[in-house]
Write a protein that holds these residues in place. Structure first.
Motif, mmCIF file in Angstrom:
data_model
loop_
_atom_site.group_PDB
_atom_site.id
_atom_site.type_symbol
_atom_site.label_atom_id
_atom_site.label_comp_id
_atom_site.label_asym_id
_atom_site.label_seq_id
_atom_site.Cartn_x
_atom_site.Cartn_y
_atom_site.Cartn_z
ATOM 1 N N HIS A 1 0.810 -1.226 0.000
ATOM 2 C CA HIS A 1 0.000 0.000 0.000
ATOM 3 C C HIS A 1 0.845 1.279 0.000
ATOM 4 N N PRO A 2 1.727 1.443 -0.986
ATOM 5 C CA PRO A 2 2.517 2.677 -1.066
ATOM 6 C C PRO A 2 1.622 3.833 -1.529
ATOM 7 N N PRO A 3 2.153 5.058 -1.605
ATOM 8 C CA PRO A 3 1.368 6.165 -2.162
ATOM 9 C C PRO A 3 0.850 5.815 -3.550
ATOM 10 N N VAL A 4 -0.343 6.275 -3.877
ATOM 11 C CA VAL A 4 -1.001 5.867 -5.106
ATOM 12 C C VAL A 4 -0.229 6.286 -6.350
ATOM 13 N N ILE A 5 0.604 7.323 -6.234
ATOM 14 C CA ILE A 5 1.378 7.773 -7.379
ATOM 15 C C ILE A 5 2.330 6.686 -7.866
ATOM 16 N N VAL A 6 2.745 5.793 -6.966
ATOM 17 C CA VAL A 6 3.612 4.684 -7.349
ATOM 18 C C VAL A 6 2.896 3.778 -8.350
ATOM 19 N N LEU A 7 1.641 3.473 -8.069
ATOM 20 C CA LEU A 7 0.863 2.629 -8.968
ATOM 21 C C LEU A 7 0.587 3.343 -10.290
ATOM 22 N N VAL A 8 0.289 4.633 -10.231
ATOM 23 C CA VAL A 8 0.034 5.401 -11.453
ATOM 24 C C VAL A 8 1.246 5.353 -12.375
ATOM 25 N N CYS A 9 2.429 5.577 -11.817
ATOM 26 C CA CYS A 9 3.646 5.576 -12.633
ATOM 27 C C CYS A 9 3.959 4.174 -13.156
ATOM 28 N N GLY A 10 3.792 3.170 -12.283
ATOM 29 C CA GLY A 10 4.075 1.801 -12.705
ATOM 30 C C GLY A 10 3.159 1.351 -13.817
ATOM 31 N N TRP A 11 1.882 1.693 -13.712
ATOM 32 C CA TRP A 11 0.945 1.259 -14.742
ATOM 33 C C TRP A 11 1.129 2.044 -16.036
ATOM 34 N N ALA A 12 1.607 3.274 -15.919
ATOM 35 C CA ALA A 12 1.935 4.043 -17.115
ATOM 36 C C ALA A 12 3.078 3.372 -17.880
#
Length: 460
Positions: free
Chosen positions: A358-369
Motif C-alpha cells: 500500500h505505497p502512495p497511489v502515485i507509485v501505482l500510477v507511474c508503474g501502470w503508465a
C-alpha cells in the motif's frame, strides 16, 4: 492513383501520409476510431439502456454476445480474404456493422438490441481482419509499423474520451444516437477507403479450396466457450470454477485449428507470435480490470480519480506506439516485443507490490503508465511480425488468428482471475489475481525471443 503493393521498390515514400496513401490512411484511422469509440461508449450507456428497455437480466449477454459473434466474423473474414482479398468483404463487413448499430439504435426491446449487438460483433470482427489484409496489400512492409502505431492511437483516444462523450450524448441527445450516430460516421469514414479497394483484385486464389465450414463451426464453438468463461467467472463458486475450466478446455481444443500450427508448442516465428498475444492480453487486462476496484477499496478514491490511472496508461500506450513506429526497421519486431514485455512486468510488479504494501497511489500510477508504454511497443509489432511472416495466401487466416488469440487471452485470463479473486482468502484477492498475471508476463518474457522467424518469399 492506385496504391503501391507491398512488393514495390525501395524508392517508395517513407510516410503513410503521402498522396498515394493519404485517403486510405485517414479513412482507416477514422474507421478504427469509431469502432473503438462504440466499444467504449456501450460500457457507459448500457446500464441506462437495460433499465429503459426493462432488460436488466440480459445485461451481461449484451456484452458477451458480440464476443461470440465476433469470433465468427474474424474467422469468416480470414477465409474470405485469403481467397478473394479484402475488396468486397470490407464493403459487406461495414454494412453488417452499420445495420447492427441501426438496430441497436432503434431497439424497442432488449432482445432486439442483443440481435443488433450480434451483428455488430460479426461486422466488427470482419472489419479488423479485412483492414489487416488491406494493410498487407496496400502498404509496403516498411510502413506497417507506422500504420499500426496509428491504429493504436485510434484505440487510445476513445479510451480517454469515449465514456465521457457517450455520457454527454446519452443525457443531452439520447442514448440511441450513441449507436445510430456512429453508423452515419462509419459510412463517411469508409468512403475514404473505397478508392484503394477499387485498385485491388478480387479474383479467387485458385490454389485454395472452398471455405472451411469446419473452421466456421469451431469459431462459433470457441465464441460460446468464451461467453461461458465470462459468465461463469462472475458466479464465484466452486461449481463455477469447474465449469470455467471445462469451458477453457473446450475453447483451447476448438481454437487450435484456428491458429497456426505449433502455436501451443510455441514454435519459433509466427506460432510464437500468436502465443505472445494470448499471454500479453491475459496478463495486462487481467490486472487492469481490478485496478479501479483496488483504488476504491484500499485508497477510497472516487471513480473519476481512480480512472486517471487508466488515462495515464492510455497516454503512455500512445507514446509507446509512436516510438516503435518511429524506430521502424531500426529495431526488430522481436526486440520490441521483449522490451514491451519487460515494461509490462514492471507494471504488474508495481500493482502486486501496491496490493501488498500500500505505497502512495502515485507509485501505482507511474508503474501502470510504464505498462501502457510497453503495450504500445508490443501490440503494433506483433501485428507487423504476423504480416511479415505470412505468405500472401495466408494473410487473412493469420490476421484472423491474431484477433482470435487476442479475444481468448483477454476473456480467458479475466474469467480465471474472477474465480481466483472470489476464492482467495480474505484480503488476498488482489494479491492472488496480480500474482497470476505476473506468472503470465514472466512466461511472455521467456518466449518473446522465439517470435523471430524467416519471412516467406514475396508473391505476386
Amino acid at each position: 492513383m492506385p496504391l503501391k503493393s507491398s512488393s514495390s521498390s525501395a524508392s517508395e515514400t517513407q510516410t503513410i501520409y503521402a498522396p498515394p496513401y493519404l485517403a486510405t490512411t485517414l479513412g482507416m484511422f477514422v474507421l478504427v476510431f469509431l469502432v473503438a469509440f462504440e466499444s467504449m461508449a456501450v460500457t457507459t450507456v448500457m446500464p441506462m439502456v437495460s433499465e429503459l428497455l426493462e432488460g436488466e437480466r440480459y445485461f451481461a449477454l449484451a456484452f458477451a454476445a458480440p464476443i461470440a459473434s465476433g469470433m465468427l466474423g474474424m474467422v469468416a473474414a480470414g477465409e474470405i480474404t485469403d481467397r478473394w482479398g479484402p475488396k468486397h468483404l470490407l464493403h459487406i463487413a461495414v454494412a453488417v456493422f452499420c445495420i447492427g448499430l441501426v438496430i441497436c439504435g432503434s431497439a424497442m426491446t432488449m432482445q432486439m438490441l442483443i440481435g443488433g449487438r450480434i451483428l455488430q460483433g460479426v461486422g466488427g470482427g470482419a472489419i479488423t481482419v479485412a483492414l489487416y489484409v488491406l494493410i498487407a496489400r496496400a502498404y509496403p512492409g516498411h510502413l506497417h509499423s507506422k500504420i499500426f502505431a496509428l491504429f493504436a492511437t485510434a484505440w487510445v483516444i476513445p479510451a480517454m474520451v469515449g465514456p465521457w462523450l457517450a455520457g454527454l450524448i446519452a443525457v443531452h441527445i439520447g442514448w440511441r444516437w450513441v449507436f445510430s450516430g456512429v453508423a452515419i460516421l462509419v459510412i463517411a469514414a469508409f468512403a475514404g477507403i473505397i478508392p484503394s479497394l477499387r485498385s485491388m483484385s478480387s479474383e479467387r486464389d485458385p490454389e485454395l479450396g472452398p471455405i472451411s465450414v469446419k473452421r466456421l463451426a469451431l469459431a462459433g464453438l470457441t465464441g460460446l466457450a468464451v461467453i461461458s468463461m465470462n459468465l461463469l467467472g462472475n458466479l464465484h463458486s466452486s461449481w463455477s470454477l469447474a465449469g470455467l475450466l471445462l469451458a477453457l478446455v473446450v475453447a483451447l481444443v476448438a481454437i487450435r485449428p484456428l491458429l497456426p500450427k505449433g502455436t501451443f508448442t510455441i514454435r519459433k516465428g509466427l506460432p510464437a507470435t500468436m502465443m505472445t498475444r494470448i499471454f500479453v492480453t491475459g496478463a495486462f487486462f487481467g490486472v487492469e480490470v481490478y485496478l479501479p476496484y483496488l483504488l476504491r477499496e484500499d485508497y477510497q478514491l472516487t471513480p473519476d480519480r481512480a480512472g486517471l490511472i487508466l488515462t495515464a496508461s492510455a497516454l503512455c500506450w500512445s507514446i509507446g506506439s509512436w516510438l516503435q513506429g518511429k524506430l521502424g526497421e531500426k529495431v526488430s519486431n522481436s526486440r520490441c516485443i521483449t522490451v514491451g514485455a519487460l515494461a509490462g512486468s514492471v507494471a504488474i510488479g508495481t500493482a502486486l507490490a501496491t496490493a501488498i504494501f500500500h505505497p502512495p497511489v502515485i507509485v501505482l500510477v507511474c508503474g501502470w503508465a510504464v505498462g501502457g508504454f510497453g503495450m504500445g511497443m508490443i501490440f503494433p509489432r506483433q501485428n507487423v511480425n504476423m504480416l511479415a511472416l505470412s505468405a500472401k495466401s495466408e494473410q487473412g487466416f493469420n490476421s484472423s488468428a491474431m484477433t482470435v488469440a487476442d479475444s481468448l487471452g483477454n476473456a480467458g485470463a479475466t474469467a480465471i482471475g474472477g474465480v481466483i479473486f472470489a476464492m482467495a482468502a480474505t484480503g488476498m484477492g488482489f494479491i492472488s489475481v496480480f500474482g497470476f498475471s505476473m506468472i503470465l508476463i514472466l512466461i511472455l518474457i521467456v518466449i518473446s525471443p522465439r517470435t523471430k522467424g524467416i519471412a516467406p518469399a514475396v508473391q505476386d
